[in-house]
Design an enzyme around this catalytic site. Structure first.
Site, PDB file in Angstrom:
ATOM      1  CG  ASP A  88      -7.851  10.107  -3.441  1.00  0.00           C
ATOM      2  OD1 ASP A  88      -8.092  11.138  -3.248  1.00  0.00           O
ATOM      3  OD2 ASP A  88      -8.507   9.263  -4.012  1.00  0.00           O
ATOM      4  CG  ASP A 111     -12.867   7.814  -4.986  1.00  0.00           C
ATOM      5  OD1 ASP A 111     -14.081   8.393  -4.910  1.00  0.00           O
ATOM      6  OD2 ASP A 111     -12.060   8.027  -5.972  1.00  0.00           O
ATOM      7  CD  GLU A 154     -17.573   7.530  -6.314  1.00  0.00           C
ATOM      8  OE1 GLU A 154     -18.400   7.394  -6.888  1.00  0.00           O
ATOM      9  OE2 GLU A 154     -16.387   7.386  -6.619  1.00  0.00           O
ATOM     10  CE1 TYR A 183     -15.802  11.997 -12.572  1.00  0.00           C
ATOM     11  CE2 TYR A 183     -14.111  13.713 -13.056  1.00  0.00           C
ATOM     12  CZ  TYR A 183     -14.534  12.638 -12.263  1.00  0.00           C
ATOM     13  OH  TYR A 183     -13.626  12.168 -11.800  1.00  0.00           O
TER      14      TYR A 183
END
Length: 621
Positions: free
Chosen positions: A391, A393, A395, A463
């Protein structure tokens, strides 16, 4: 609101900051934690014939913990001569394969304190007596054959020739001081064959189904050694899932949770908690967070937590303590044990996160080299059987997070393409992505649709839209499903993020809805409804403005809902978070949108009985 607050303040920032504190523990402290356990585990099994009525009999086994630490599970195995069999049993789950019989504890009688014992009984047909008794793989008398050590573990089996109904396994030989007699092949923990060679073809399998295989050796005295590492196999055919990698199965929804490596420190949350909470049976995937991205490569995040921390028997998934000289310990070994017990679970290694995303811009300058480094780390022989994919990730690609990236809109697509090429069709390749659907926002900065063809799914981080990073408010739910009157920023909702990604061409089945197992809050708030002013972040256990659901449900129970999520006003504090009820509604929405499922950050925020995971599992089906 300033342009630097929403979605650049991710849930990974909060958790990764806490994690880095743990990563900086003094080496001397780590040495203390790694001291091998001094306690020992030992268990015996004795047999008695209670009744005999000629054509049949009643037998009873008694299992006793003769060691100095508790055990959490037991398995008794024995052989009956041909013509003798078990016809019914109680207080244990008894199964047979030919003349070999296996009894496993019930959910309520597996744990035995030192000196404690438990019995189970059965009715049998025939006149034979049990032979070749083994308990938890060892001798039923709690010892070994004098002057004869048990064999070593064989190598982790390889898998080839996979079809809809069969797989051929191969393994390297075990060693023994007196010689190897044969090998037991175990499928999902149950013996399916005993062979003299180093290969076995298992047939009669179901298409599109996940299996887990291990092997153990028997020596010439019929002593068994430890089982090998597990090899996960998915037969061909069936529904391949939402993407090119191995999916969750026909008609299934993905239920994925993040497990943080730093959680084993201050949070005292371990892989075993997934078992004791009932969570492991209700999820399909785990993202292990995080590996780092440095110098254009995937690297280890925390070597001590990942593969070195020694677990005592009471901390371990299977009740067996780590030894000082075993080749793999830590979370990786515990995850291996979890997969042996719950072979349906797939585990991905997640790299990056809020704190460690700064390495992606350098890495994507050479996507092929980056993918090669990640593959070599994930598929390291020490733990290759633990992980089912990767995965990413980041950002955020071509946008600002902890730092700003200018790699361009194609960089993320190029990275995902290189990962798919290297990891191939039989591994999962996924990514966590932004949920900023504002005009000109982060979704608009990157070609997420183009990258989707190489991805199994996206974890859409729906979120952290709002929080006390805006210290004076206005108060707003950090995970609104839909917009509402007075929302501080349009485009900061789950529904708008999913709609924009679908409109750009990302298939709905490759989108997972994100749920936070925590709340965000302010203090100095007098207004109960959203939109109030504040004086700063509310107090939190690990970081101001953030608190776990398991704490908030009691310290500040929800007393209102807005935009599909909950909020609470307690004294001068104002919190927003999801509850089992709002999660159920969000899962219904996700199903109506034909999404691939849901994911959550992260396991340790849930209650001891896993009520948030239960809400996700029940609502998704």
């Amino acid at each position: 609101m300033s342009t630097s607050t929403p979605r650049t303040r991710s849930r990974f920032r909060a958790r990764a900051t806490a994690g880095l504190t743990a990563l900086l523990l003094p080496f001397a402290a780590m040495v203390g934690l790694a001291t091998p356990a001094q306690a020992a585990t030992s268990v015996t099994a004795t047999y008695a014939k209670v009744q005999d009525w000629g054509s049949g009999f009643e037998g009873k086994w008694t299992v006793k913990n003769t060691g100095t630490t508790s055990i959490s599970t037991w398995t008794v195995e024995w052989d009956f001569p041909s013509g003798t069999s078990v016809t019914s049993a109680w207080d244990a789950d008894v199964t047979g394969s030919g003349t070999h019989w296996t009894a496993r504890n019930k959910s309520w009688n597996g744990t035995l304190a030192p000196g404690a014992s438990v019995s189970f009984g059965f009715n049998g047909a025939g006149a034979g007596s049990p032979a070749n008794c083994r308990i938890n793989g060892g001798s039923c008398d709690g010892g070994t054959v004098p002057g004869d050590n048990p064999p070593s573990a064989p190598g982790t089996p390889s898998a080839g020739g996979v079809t809809d109904t069969a797989v051929t396994l191969g393994w390297t030989a075990a060693t023994d001081d007196k010689g190897i007699k044969n090998y037991d092949v175990l499928r999902d923990g149950t013996r399916v064959a005993t062979v003299t060679g180093l290969t076995y073809t298992d047939t009669g399998l179901t298409a599109g189904t996940d299996y887990s295989y291990t092997v153990r050796a028997r020596d010439t005295a019929d002593q068994t050694g430890p089982v090998s590492g597990a090899r996960a196999v998915r037969t061909t055919g069936g529904d391949p899932g939402p993407g090119p990698g191995p999916g969750p199965g026909p008609g299934s929804k993905i239920k994925l949770g993040y497990f943080t490596n730093w959680g084993v420190y201050g949070r005292n949350y371990h892989v075993k908690n997934l078992v004791t909470s009932g969570t492991a049976a209700k999820i399909t995937h785990i993202n292990y967070a995080f590996g780092n991205v440095q110098n254009g490569q995937c690297t280890i995040g925390d070597s001590y937590a990942d593969y070195d921390k020694a677990y005592t028997a009471d901390q371990s998934v299977d009740g067996v303590a780590d030894t000082w000289d075993q080749p793999l310990r830590g979370n990786f070994n515990q995850l291996r044990k979890l997969k042996q017990r719950y072979p349906h679970i797939k585990i991905l290694w997640s790299f990056g996160g809020w704190t460690w995303s700064g390495g992606f811009p350098q890495a994507v300058q050479n996507p092929t080299a980056f993918a090669n480094s990640c593959y070599n780390l994930v598929e390291d022989p020490r733990w290759a059987d633990v992980f089912d994919g990767i995965d990413l990730d980041w950002e955020y690609p071509n946008a600002c997070g902890l730092s700003c990236d200018t790699s361009g809109p194609a960089a993320f697509k190029n990275m995902m393409q290189a990962m798919r090429t290297k990891f191939g069709p039989n591994n999962l390749v996924t990514a966590a992505i932004t949920a900023d659907a504002s005009s000109g926002g982060k979704i608009d900065k990157t070609d997420y649709a183009g990258a989707a063809q190489y991805s199994d799914w996206y974890n859409v981080m729906t979120y952290d839209f709002f929080g006390a990073f805006d210290a004076d408010g206005p108060t707003a739910p950090h995970s609104p499903l839909t917009s509402y009157a007075g929302i501080p920023q349009q485009g900061f909702t789950s529904a708008e993020a999913i709609a924009k990604l679908k409109a750009q061409g990302v298939p709905a089945g490759k989108l997972l809805l994100g749920i936070g197992f925590y709340g965000r809050g302010w203090t100095g708030v007098t207004q109960s409804a959203p939109g109030g002013s504040a004086t700063g972040p509310a107090p939190g256990t690990y970081e101001q403005g953030i608190e776990d659901y398991k704490v908030l449900k009691n310290s500040c129970p929800a007393n209102g809902t807005v935009a599909g999520t909950a909020y609470a006003h307690c004294g001068s504090n104002w919190w927003s978070y999801d509850t089992p009820a709002t999660i159920g509604s969000k899962m219904s929405w996700a199903k109506n949108q034909s999404l691939g499922g849901a994911f959550f950050w992260e396991f340790s925020g849930d209650t001891a009985n896993g009520e948030l995971v239960s809400a996700i599992s029940t609502a998704l089906g």
